[in-house]
Design a protein around this motif. Sequence first.
Motif, mmCIF file in Angstrom:
data_model
loop_
_atom_site.group_PDB
_atom_site.id
_atom_site.type_symbol
_atom_site.label_atom_id
_atom_site.label_comp_id
_atom_site.label_asym_id
_atom_site.label_seq_id
_atom_site.Cartn_x
_atom_site.Cartn_y
_atom_site.Cartn_z
ATOM 1 N N ASP A 105 62.221 -80.512 -5.599
ATOM 2 C CA ASP A 105 61.314 -80.401 -6.738
ATOM 3 C C ASP A 105 61.809 -79.202 -7.541
ATOM 4 N N LEU A 106 62.247 -79.434 -8.778
ATOM 5 C CA LEU A 106 62.834 -78.359 -9.572
ATOM 6 C C LEU A 106 61.795 -77.486 -10.270
ATOM 7 N N GLY A 107 60.516 -77.690 -9.938
ATOM 8 C CA GLY A 107 59.457 -76.816 -10.449
ATOM 9 C C GLY A 107 59.431 -75.522 -9.650
ATOM 10 N N GLU A 108 58.255 -74.978 -9.454
ATOM 11 C CA GLU A 108 58.094 -73.735 -8.689
ATOM 12 C C GLU A 108 58.459 -73.945 -7.219
ATOM 13 N N GLY A 109 58.961 -72.907 -6.601
ATOM 14 C CA GLY A 109 59.249 -72.942 -5.173
ATOM 15 C C GLY A 109 60.507 -73.710 -4.823
ATOM 16 N N PHE A 110 60.605 -74.105 -3.543
ATOM 17 C CA PHE A 110 61.803 -74.772 -3.015
ATOM 18 C C PHE A 110 61.451 -76.014 -2.204
#
Length: 138
Positions: free
Chosen positions: A12-17
Amino acid sequence: MAKEFKAKAEIDLGEGFKVECEASGKKIIVDEPVSFGGTDLGMNPIEVLLSGLGACKCVISKMLAKKKGLKLDYLAVECIGAFSAGKVGLSEIETIYHIKSDASDEELEKFMTLVDNNCPVNETLKNPLPITHKLIRV
């Protein structure tokens, strides 16, 4: 042709990993702890690797115990990975077998060696193998 196993990891290229991993139609979430910038929704990649090793040793232990007639009342395999300064990957993995059995310590030592020598994940980690990559534009 040799049997192939395939797994896909998609981040997921949003927040986090947060990473969704899929193999054989089953999914797990892999992530990093909040302290590392993740969202802590799953084990980190090293924990997944260590869990895979422990799970494989559990499965092989059960198979070999049955084949050898060794009675196991309880079995858990704990894997501990250690990093050394300046090294990117793990420098050592210790496997701890938690076993309840009437077998002698000598019998169990031989059994653990047999398991280690017949565990595909253990053998893969012990012996260097080529890891390649290729690009597919989407």
